[in-house]
Design a protein around this motif. Structure first.
Motif, short mmCIF file in Angstrom:
data_model
loop_
_atom_site.label_atom_id
_atom_site.label_comp_id
_atom_site.label_asym_id
_atom_site.label_seq_id
_atom_site.Cartn_x
_atom_site.Cartn_y
_atom_site.Cartn_z
N ALA A 1 8.13 64.52 80.10
CA ALA A 1 7.16 64.81 81.92
C ALA A 1 8.20 66.00 82.05
CB ALA A 1 7.29 63.77 83.02
N GLU A 2 7.91 67.36 82.94
CA GLU A 2 8.99 68.14 83.91
C GLU A 2 9.98 67.34 83.98
OE1 GLU A 2 8.70 71.47 82.10
OE2 GLU A 2 7.00 70.65 80.64
N PRO A 3 10.99 67.72 84.39
CA PRO A 3 12.01 67.32 85.40
C PRO A 3 11.61 67.95 86.81
CG PRO A 3 12.86 68.87 84.07
CD PRO A 3 11.33 68.70 83.11
N ALA A 4 10.24 69.28 86.89
CA ALA A 4 10.21 69.36 88.47
C ALA A 4 9.07 68.01 89.14
CB ALA A 4 9.53 71.05 88.51
N THR A 5 8.07 67.84 87.95
CA THR A 5 7.48 67.15 88.50
C THR A 5 8.24 65.17 88.45
OG1 THR A 5 5.59 67.56 86.74
CG2 THR A 5 5.32 65.02 86.83
N LEU A 6 8.98 64.79 88.07
CA LEU A 6 9.70 64.14 87.96
C LEU A 6 10.57 63.87 89.29
CD1 LEU A 6 11.56 63.06 84.71
CD2 LEU A 6 9.36 62.06 86.11
N SER A 7 10.85 64.98 90.21
CA SER A 7 11.82 65.10 91.39
C SER A 7 11.10 64.49 92.30
CB SER A 7 11.74 66.88 91.85
OG SER A 7 13.01 66.94 92.68
N PRO A 8 10.07 64.48 92.70
CA PRO A 8 9.21 64.32 94.23
C PRO A 8 9.56 62.14 93.30
CG PRO A 8 7.57 65.36 92.78
CD PRO A 8 8.74 66.09 92.11
N LEU A 9 8.94 62.35 92.47
CA LEU A 9 8.70 60.42 91.90
C LEU A 9 9.93 60.31 92.40
CD1 LEU A 9 6.42 60.75 88.83
CD2 LEU A 9 6.28 60.31 91.36
N LEU A 10 11.59 60.28 91.97
CA LEU A 10 12.60 60.62 92.24
C LEU A 10 12.89 60.06 93.73
CD1 LEU A 10 14.88 61.55 88.83
CD2 LEU A 10 14.00 59.79 89.17
N LYS A 11 12.65 60.53 93.99
CA LYS A 11 12.92 61.41 95.52
C LYS A 11 12.93 59.65 96.53
CE LYS A 11 13.63 66.30 95.84
NZ LYS A 11 13.26 67.47 97.04
N ARG A 12 11.09 59.20 96.03
CA ARG A 12 11.05 58.70 96.89
C ARG A 12 11.47 57.12 96.16
NH1 ARG A 12 8.18 56.06 100.86
NH2 ARG A 12 6.85 55.10 100.22
N LEU A 13 11.23 57.08 95.03
CA LEU A 13 12.36 55.72 94.52
C LEU A 13 13.62 55.77 95.03
CD1 LEU A 13 11.56 55.74 90.44
CD2 LEU A 13 10.13 53.99 91.67
N GLU A 14 14.33 56.84 95.48
CA GLU A 14 15.44 56.79 96.70
C GLU A 14 15.40 56.11 97.35
OE1 GLU A 14 19.69 59.14 96.65
OE2 GLU A 14 17.68 60.39 96.87
N VAL A 15 14.12 57.14 97.97
CA VAL A 15 13.71 56.22 99.70
C VAL A 15 13.67 54.61 99.86
CG1 VAL A 15 12.40 56.35 101.06
CG2 VAL A 15 13.06 59.30 100.66
N LEU A 16 12.50 53.95 98.59
CA LEU A 16 12.75 52.87 98.25
C LEU A 16 13.93 52.24 97.99
CD1 LEU A 16 8.95 53.35 96.45
CD2 LEU A 16 9.68 52.16 98.06
N GLY A 17 14.75 52.82 97.80
CA GLY A 17 15.65 52.21 97.46
C GLY A 17 16.41 51.77 96.28
N TYR A 18 15.06 51.89 95.38
CA TYR A 18 15.60 51.07 94.00
C TYR A 18 16.46 52.95 93.44
CZ TYR A 18 11.40 48.64 95.08
OH TYR A 18 10.44 48.10 95.65
#
Length: 152
Positions: free
Chosen positions: A68-85
């Protein structure tokens, strides 16, 4: 070498791309209710799988592992961080590197997530041997597309 694709090479039901697309959407649909209790989407689940294999990882390493492109991962990672994972932080040796690590909650989630593959196999109603064979064939397809892309 002559390639014979039959009388109608454009018949929808004979297209590999169509079968892969429908199968992908259908299988991901099975995951949706299994992931919902954890607040995860399927792409986020894939990120977690990669991190359960190895953490911490740089975004570049995750990008490579997930294709996956790093730009595609950025919002996924932000959401996972908000979830506390997961947690994200700049690399100590190189500020340009963004490292992603599992939190205690993210590590604990793995025990619950271990049930998911069993539930998917049960929902599909297919033999594990068939699914292993399918995985092997799809891995060959991925390698073939990589080679085709390298040639072009």
């Amino acid at each position: 070498m002559r390639i014979d694709l039959g009388a109608d090479p454009l018949a929808l039901d004979r297209q590999v791309c169509f079968a892969l697309s429908v199968a992908s959407r259908s299988v991901i649909g099975i995951y949706r209710p299994l992931l919902k209790p954890f607040g995860l989407t399927h792409p986020q689940y894939l990120v977690m799988l990669a991190l359960w294999e190895k953490a911490p990882r740089s975004v570049r390493d995750l990008s490579s592992a997930l294709r996956a492109e790093p730009a595609t991962l950025s919002p996924l990672l932000k959401r996972l961080e908000v979830l506390g994972y997961v947690s994200r932080r700049r690399g100590r040796a190189d500020e340009r590197v963004l490292d992603v690590d599992l939190t205690d909650s993210g590590r604990a989630l793995r025990a619950e997530a271990e049930k998911i593959p069993y539930q998917v196999v049960k929902a599909l109603g297919m033999d594990v041997a068939e699914l292993v064979e399918l995985h092997t064939v799809l891995t060959r397809v991925i390698a073939a597309t990589d080679q085709a892309a390298a040639r072009s």
